[in-house]
Structures are given as structure tokens and as C-alpha cells.
Design an enzyme around this catalytic site. Sequence first.
Site, PDB file in Angstrom:
ATOM      1  N   GLU A 172       0.848  -1.193   0.000  1.00 31.82           N
ATOM      2  CA  GLU A 172       0.000   0.000   0.000  1.00 31.82           C
ATOM      3  C   GLU A 172       0.888   1.249   0.000  1.00 31.82           C
ATOM      4  OE1 GLU A 172      -3.289   0.362  -0.476  1.00 31.82           O
ATOM      5  OE2 GLU A 172      -2.479   2.372  -0.637  1.00 31.82           O
ATOM      6  N   LYS A 227       8.203  -1.557  -2.448  1.00 34.91           N
ATOM      7  CA  LYS A 227       7.602  -0.782  -1.351  1.00 34.91           C
ATOM      8  C   LYS A 227       8.699  -0.176  -0.469  1.00 34.91           C
ATOM      9  CE  LYS A 227       5.026   0.964   1.641  1.00 34.91           C
ATOM     10  NZ  LYS A 227       4.223   2.153   1.420  1.00 34.91           N
ATOM     11  N   CYS A 283       6.314   4.762   8.998  1.00 28.33           N
ATOM     12  CA  CYS A 283       6.891   3.975   7.893  1.00 28.33           C
ATOM     13  C   CYS A 283       8.341   4.278   7.529  1.00 28.33           C
ATOM     14  CB  CYS A 283       6.033   4.164   6.653  1.00 28.33           C
ATOM     15  SG  CYS A 283       4.367   3.524   6.876  1.00 28.33           S
ATOM     16  N   LYS A 286      11.265   2.995   9.852  1.00 25.51           N
ATOM     17  CA  LYS A 286      11.157   1.528   9.980  1.00 25.51           C
ATOM     18  C   LYS A 286      11.530   0.842   8.668  1.00 25.51           C
ATOM     19  CE  LYS A 286       6.676  -0.071   9.488  1.00 25.51           C
ATOM     20  NZ  LYS A 286       6.556  -0.959   8.346  1.00 25.51           N
ATOM     21  N   ARG A 459       8.240  24.401  10.227  1.00 27.55           N
ATOM     22  CA  ARG A 459       7.495  23.980   9.039  1.00 27.55           C
ATOM     23  C   ARG A 459       7.362  25.096   8.001  1.00 27.55           C
ATOM     24  NH1 ARG A 459       6.362  18.410   8.492  1.00 27.55           N
ATOM     25  NH2 ARG A 459       6.003  17.558  10.546  1.00 27.55           N
TER      26      ARG A 459
HETATM   27  N1  LIG Z   1       0.223   3.723   8.254  1.00 26.41           N
HETATM   28  C1  LIG Z   1       0.447   3.931   6.966  1.00 26.41           C
HETATM   29  O1  LIG Z   1       0.281   5.014   6.464  1.00 26.41           O
HETATM   30  C2  LIG Z   1       0.920   2.800   6.088  1.00 26.41           C
HETATM   31  C3  LIG Z   1       0.934   2.994   4.698  1.00 26.41           C
HETATM   32  C4  LIG Z   1       1.345   1.947   3.876  1.00 26.41           C
HETATM   33  C5  LIG Z   1       1.729   0.735   4.427  1.00 26.41           C
HETATM   34  N2  LIG Z   1       1.709   0.563   5.779  1.00 26.41           N
HETATM   35  C6  LIG Z   1       2.048  -0.766   6.310  1.00 26.41           C
HETATM   36  O2  LIG Z   1       0.804  -1.448   6.548  1.00 26.41           O
HETATM   37  C7  LIG Z   1       0.915  -2.299   7.704  1.00 26.41           C
HETATM   38  C8  LIG Z   1      -0.150  -1.929   8.727  1.00 26.41           C
HETATM   39  O3  LIG Z   1       0.092  -0.608   9.127  1.00 26.41           O
HETATM   40  P1  LIG Z   1      -0.976   0.191  10.025  1.00 26.41           P
HETATM   41  O4  LIG Z   1      -0.468   1.582  10.124  1.00 26.41           O
HETATM   42  O5  LIG Z   1      -2.348  -0.054   9.504  1.00 26.41           O
HETATM   43  O6  LIG Z   1      -0.806  -0.590  11.427  1.00 26.41           O
HETATM   44  P2  LIG Z   1      -1.732  -0.483  12.715  1.00 26.41           P
HETATM   45  O7  LIG Z   1      -0.866  -0.788  13.875  1.00 26.41           O
HETATM   46  O8  LIG Z   1      -2.514   0.804  12.680  1.00 26.41           O
HETATM   47  O9  LIG Z   1      -2.808  -1.661  12.520  1.00 26.41           O
HETATM   48  C9  LIG Z   1      -2.486  -3.007  12.551  1.00 26.41           C
HETATM   49  C10 LIG Z   1      -3.635  -3.754  13.220  1.00 26.41           C
HETATM   50  O10 LIG Z   1      -3.407  -5.163  13.097  1.00 26.41           O
HETATM   51  C11 LIG Z   1      -3.963  -5.799  14.241  1.00 26.41           C
HETATM   52  N3  LIG Z   1      -3.409  -7.154  14.369  1.00 26.41           N
HETATM   53  C12 LIG Z   1      -2.124  -7.527  14.578  1.00 26.41           C
HETATM   54  N4  LIG Z   1      -2.017  -8.865  14.588  1.00 26.41           N
HETATM   55  C13 LIG Z   1      -3.262  -9.361  14.386  1.00 26.41           C
HETATM   56  C14 LIG Z   1      -3.775 -10.675  14.274  1.00 26.41           C
HETATM   57  N5  LIG Z   1      -2.980 -11.747  14.352  1.00 26.41           N
HETATM   58  N6  LIG Z   1      -5.098 -10.826  14.083  1.00 26.41           N
HETATM   59  C15 LIG Z   1      -5.927  -9.751  13.979  1.00 26.41           C
HETATM   60  N7  LIG Z   1      -5.466  -8.475  14.054  1.00 26.41           N
HETATM   61  C16 LIG Z   1      -4.159  -8.288  14.253  1.00 26.41           C
HETATM   62  C17 LIG Z   1      -3.577  -4.870  15.374  1.00 26.41           C
HETATM   63  O11 LIG Z   1      -4.414  -5.081  16.502  1.00 26.41           O
HETATM   64  C18 LIG Z   1      -3.774  -3.487  14.718  1.00 26.41           C
HETATM   65  O12 LIG Z   1      -5.061  -2.945  14.988  1.00 26.41           O
HETATM   66  C19 LIG Z   1       2.347  -2.130   8.191  1.00 26.41           C
HETATM   67  O13 LIG Z   1       3.139  -3.146   7.608  1.00 26.41           O
HETATM   68  C20 LIG Z   1       2.755  -0.780   7.636  1.00 26.41           C
HETATM   69  O14 LIG Z   1       4.152  -0.691   7.439  1.00 26.41           O
HETATM   70  C21 LIG Z   1       1.298   1.559   6.622  1.00 26.41           C
HETATM   71  O1  LIG Z   2       8.412  17.474   1.503  1.00 30.15           O
HETATM   72  C1  LIG Z   2       8.170  16.825   2.536  1.00 30.15           C
HETATM   73  C2  LIG Z   2       7.246  15.751   2.578  1.00 30.15           C
HETATM   74  C3  LIG Z   2       7.047  15.066   3.763  1.00 30.15           C
HETATM   75  N1  LIG Z   2       7.725  15.436   4.891  1.00 30.15           N
HETATM   76  C4  LIG Z   2       7.527  14.677   6.141  1.00 30.15           C
HETATM   77  O2  LIG Z   2       7.726  13.291   5.873  1.00 30.15           O
HETATM   78  C5  LIG Z   2       6.924  12.504   6.742  1.00 30.15           C
HETATM   79  C6  LIG Z   2       6.124  11.497   5.943  1.00 30.15           C
HETATM   80  O3  LIG Z   2       5.158  12.168   5.184  1.00 30.15           O
HETATM   81  P1  LIG Z   2       4.253  11.429   4.095  1.00 30.15           P
HETATM   82  O4  LIG Z   2       5.112  10.622   3.221  1.00 30.15           O
HETATM   83  O5  LIG Z   2       3.425  12.455   3.451  1.00 30.15           O
HETATM   84  O6  LIG Z   2       3.305  10.543   5.028  1.00 30.15           O
HETATM   85  P2  LIG Z   2       3.245   8.986   5.364  1.00 30.15           P
HETATM   86  O7  LIG Z   2       1.853   8.717   5.789  1.00 30.15           O
HETATM   87  O8  LIG Z   2       4.358   8.624   6.282  1.00 30.15           O
HETATM   88  O9  LIG Z   2       3.438   8.238   3.951  1.00 30.15           O
HETATM   89  C7  LIG Z   2       4.650   7.613   3.564  1.00 30.15           C
HETATM   90  O10 LIG Z   2       4.741   6.326   4.136  1.00 30.15           O
HETATM   91  C8  LIG Z   2       3.628   5.464   3.779  1.00 30.15           C
HETATM   92  C9  LIG Z   2       3.807   4.189   4.583  1.00 30.15           C
HETATM   93  O11 LIG Z   2       4.661   3.280   3.980  1.00 30.15           O
HETATM   94  C10 LIG Z   2       3.639   5.253   2.273  1.00 30.15           C
HETATM   95  O12 LIG Z   2       2.559   4.399   1.910  1.00 30.15           O
HETATM   96  C11 LIG Z   2       3.509   6.601   1.571  1.00 30.15           C
HETATM   97  O13 LIG Z   2       3.583   6.413   0.161  1.00 30.15           O
HETATM   98  C12 LIG Z   2       4.642   7.509   2.044  1.00 30.15           C
HETATM   99  O14 LIG Z   2       4.486   8.815   1.487  1.00 30.15           O
HETATM  100  C13 LIG Z   2       6.063  13.498   7.539  1.00 30.15           C
HETATM  101  O15 LIG Z   2       6.638  13.690   8.812  1.00 30.15           O
HETATM  102  C14 LIG Z   2       6.118  14.758   6.705  1.00 30.15           C
HETATM  103  O16 LIG Z   2       5.929  15.927   7.465  1.00 30.15           O
HETATM  104  C15 LIG Z   2       8.619  16.487   4.862  1.00 30.15           C
HETATM  105  O17 LIG Z   2       9.247  16.813   5.878  1.00 30.15           O
HETATM  106  N2  LIG Z   2       8.808  17.143   3.684  1.00 30.15           N
END
Ligand SMILES: NC(=O)c1ccc[n+]([C@@H]2O[C@H](COP(=O)([O-])OP(=O)(O)OC[C@H]3O[C@@H](n4cnc5c(N)ncnc54)[C@H](O)[C@@H]3O)[C@@H](O)[C@H]2O)c1
Ligand SMILES: O=c1ccn([C@@H]2O[C@H](COP(=O)(O)OP(=O)(O)O[C@H]3O[C@H](CO)[C@@H](O)[C@H](O)[C@H]3O)[C@@H](O)[C@H]2O)c(=O)[nH]1
Length: 482
Positions: A172, A227, A283, A286, A459
Amino acid sequence: MTAFPIRNICCIGAGYVGGPTMAVIADRCPQIQVNVVDLNEARIAAWNDLDLSKLPVYEPGLDAVVDRARGRNLTFSTQVDAAIAAADMVFISVNTPTKTKGLGAGQASDLRWVEACARQVAQSAQGHTIVVEKSTLPVRTAEVVRSILEAAQRQAVDGELPISFSVLSNPEFLAEGTAIRDLESPDRVLIGGENPVAIQSLAEIYGHWVPVEKILLTNLWSSELSKLTANAFLAQRISSINSVAALCEHTGADVREVARAIGSDSRIGSKFLEAGPGFGGSCFQKDILNLVYLCRHFGLPDVADYWENVVALNTWQQHRISRLVVQKLFGTVTGKRLALLGFAFKADTNDTREAPAIRIAHDLLEEGAQLAIYDPKVDPQQIAFDLQLAASSPPDVQAGPTRAALSGEGTWWSGTSVADTVAGADAALILTEWHEFRQLDWVALAPLMRQPAWVFDARAVVDPEAVKSSGLMLWRVGDGAV
Ligand SMILES: NC(=O)c1ccc[n+]([C@@H]2O[C@H](COP(=O)([O-])OP(=O)(O)OC[C@H]3O[C@@H](n4cnc5c(N)ncnc54)[C@H](O)[C@@H]3O)[C@@H](O)[C@H]2O)c1
Ligand SMILES: O=c1ccn([C@@H]2O[C@H](COP(=O)(O)OP(=O)(O)O[C@H]3O[C@H](CO)[C@@H](O)[C@H](O)[C@H]3O)[C@@H](O)[C@H]2O)c(=O)[nH]1
């Protein structure tokens, strides 16, 4: 090619990704039943709350999408096994944080939740099930998922259905704060896999609203690695522009002018060049550390060092800002009130994971500062959790620093508005680019502060002239001209 008919989807993990992603799939595919499951009962209860302002994730537009689909073809529950058994396709969207102990601690991804999901799918699935990795995973994790599932495959016995699986990677790319827009109109959807029929089944789901040319098909390993690499490239741009910001502050250049000049080159591009307090969020750090770990694992220490420096520069930028605040405030902030405006890692989210504000607040508390913290969307209990420090009650603004404050014990309390947060403060630090901070009336706020007072705009959202005309001193990230 004929795809498997997908009538029922289960998503394990109702977090920032699982909740919004499944809500959009359910909204766009009313013929598919989508069941989101999680072990966390409180989170599921919040997803089911009739008051849409109580959804566990704050994202602009999410409430309307959930409102349309919930109760129609979108459910949230804790019945994990039943939802797996009913599903033709299971998304694994659970957390994959950095390991905190054991082999690879501090860098490798902790895959215990992913493995637990794979085992639960192996145990409860019926018929043929397509298992989709939605979580961000180290490259080659599909091998682990596949071997757990393969151990549960079986031919038809005693009138029971055969059990079989296909594994796909579908990372994602949504960013928080713009999740619904990113999901409804993605730059691309990436599907990696080996079974063409399974790939087609997932592609057809996205095909309900994503143009076919935006659906990219790759092998499993390219998808998993893309990713991590996408996040590494994005984060690298932020560390690059923040390194330039520091140089600007010493040379009279302005980082926004430099960003515009270099971003106009179509090979560089104008996005993601905003200098700030460093990247936060769950993200970037990590995923880069995971990439670093993989590089070392595969015997590529120089490549690992290269990416590790992106994180090191980010940490440096955050400490640089706290050091700078101390220096400008006559070398000490012990007992001084400082207003922190913004705690979320970026605007339009209530998420504080790895927020720059945490490290900066820690540094200032360590120096004995008294922090008033205000964020329009972050719960004060979350701030206490992140700082590992309970909130104090707000001090009397009229009175000077107390003996307790001068003893050097850092404390914090929660502000309820910008005005009450800056009252009596020697400085206001803008750490999140919330819209309301762009329009502050500094002429009205300045008299509330203890003079001489500063605005530290990490900012670059304030109007420099408006701040200066209020009599406040200003530092703006990357601005060598203020
Ligand atoms: N947060 C983002 O913007 C973002 C964007 C892209 C990808 N990701 C990736 O997506 C994944 C999920 O991220 P998130 O931010 O949604 O995490 P999150 O911690 O918000 O949600 C994960 C959920 O999974 C549940 N869970 C864990 N183990 C479980 C199990 N065995 N059965 C049922 N539920 C279970 C937890 O209770 C939790 O509510 C991660 O790998 C992250 O790196 C996150
Ligand atoms: O020009 C910029 C753009 C972003 N940020 C900072 O960078 C961090 C991440 O921002 P952003 O990438 O917009 O948000 P995320 O939700 O962390 O999204 C990133 O991480 C996700 C989790 O993997 C991916 O899915 C997305 O594509 C990727 O953009 C934040 O602290 C922002 O303030 C800056 O400082 N300067």
C-alpha cells in the site's frame, strides 16, 4: 484469462491501512462482501461507532466512505476465524514494526503478527484462498507465508473441499492525511505474484475504479522490494532538502527558493522537497532500517551504510532544532515555558508515531523546560504515552517560574488553544503544519508571551513579516534571510 470469482474478502488488521483501504474497496465494489477483523476489541468498537467522529483513524473523507458502505457490504468484527473461513481472498494488513530485541533488534521487521496471521489463515481457510500481503514486508517474506500455507494444503477428502492457496504481494502506498484521495486515485497499484489467475482476480477488484494502465504487475520479490525502495527514495529527498536547509541558514540562501529552482528540473520534480523538522510517521524510518538490515544480510555493507545515513541525517535535524532553541534562548531553557504547536507527525492526521515533536520535546524536557503542547487532533493521553511522562496541571501564567520549575525537572501540560498554549511562553515552536497555524494573528498573540520571545517555525508556515511586525523574533527552517 478467467479470474477466480471474488465475492467475499477478509482483511486481518483494522489499522490505518486495513480500515481505509477496505472501506474504499467496499465502497467501489458493492457486490463484494468485505469483513475487516482485528484482535483489538476497542478498535473494532470504534470502527462500529455510530458517531463517525469516533472512528479510530482520522482521515479527511473517511467518515463519508464508511457511512456509505458500513452495514451494507462492510463489517468490522473480532471474529477472525469465521471471516477467514468465509473469504475467497484474505488481506494481511497487520503491523510490522522494527524488532526491539533479539536478532536484528533496532533494524529488522518484527514479523510475529504476519506469521500469526499466516498460521490462522492456514487453519481456518476453506477451498481456494488468495492471500494478499498488504503490510510492508522484507523482500522474500512471501516465501515464509507460502511455506506455512502449503503445509495446510490438502486434496479433497471425505466429501470436504480441497484446501489450496495463492500468495500475492500488494503493498500500500497511501500517505496518512490523504489516504482516501490516494486510495481513490492512486498513482499506481502494484501486484506481485506467480499465479496469473490470482493476479487477475485482484487486478479486477482494483479495475472497478483504477485505470488498467495504473495497475502494475511484477514478480513477488520486485513488489515486496519496491515498497521499501519507494519509501527509501521519498525519505532520502527529505534528508537531502533538510541538509540543504542547514546550509541555507548559514549562507543567506532560502531553502524554498532553492527547492523551487531545483524542483523545476523535470528530472528532479517539485514534490517532497519541503524542509522541516525531519520525517516522522510509522513507515519511513522503519522501512529504511529494514532495508539496511537486508543489505547487511545479503553482504552489501556499503549499500547499507548509504541508506542508514538517510535516517542519521533525519535524527540530526531533529536534535539540531532543539539545540538551536536552547542556544537562542540564552543557552538555557530550564524552568522556561515553551509552547509546542503541533504534535502529529504531519497535518491532517492524529497519528504521532515517530513524530519529530517527540524527539524535540524529549530534548527540551531533558533541558528542564516546561512545555505547553497543543495539537488540534492528538489526544493528550497519547502525548503522555509518547513522552512517557504524565501531564502536569498548567501553571499560573501570571506568576514567574516556580522553585520546582527551576529545579530542572522538565514537565508538560496540554493546551486547549493556541492562545492559552503560548501564554507566558518564551517561545512558540511550530512542529506540525496544521492549517490553523498558517493564519495565526501574531500581533494578538505576542503580548501574551514573555518578552523577548521567539517563534521557531520548523514547518515554514508563518508569514515572516506578520511575525516580525508583532515584535517577536523569528527562526524559520532553511531561511538564511530572516
Ligand atoms: N500507516 C500507513 O500510512 C501505512 C501505509 C502503507 C503501508 N503501511 C504498512 O501497513 C501495515 C499496517 O500498518 P498500520 O499503520 O495499519 O498498522 P496499525 O498498527 O494501525 O494496525 C495493525 C492492526 O493489526 C492488528 N493485528 C495484529 N495482529 C493481528 C492478528 N494476528 N489478528 C488480527 N489483528 C491483528 C492490530 O491489533 C492493529 O489494529 C504495516 O506493515 C505498515 O508498514 C502503513
Ligand atoms: O516534503 C516533505 C514531505 C514530507 N515530509 C515529512 O515526511 C513525513 C512522511 O510524510 P508522508 O510521506 O506524506 O506521510 P506517510 O503517511 O508517512 O506516507 C509515507 O509512508 C507510507 C507508509 O509506507 C507510504 O505508503 C507513503 O507512500 C509515504 O508517502 C512526515 O513527517 C512529513 O511531514 C517532509 O518533511 N517534507
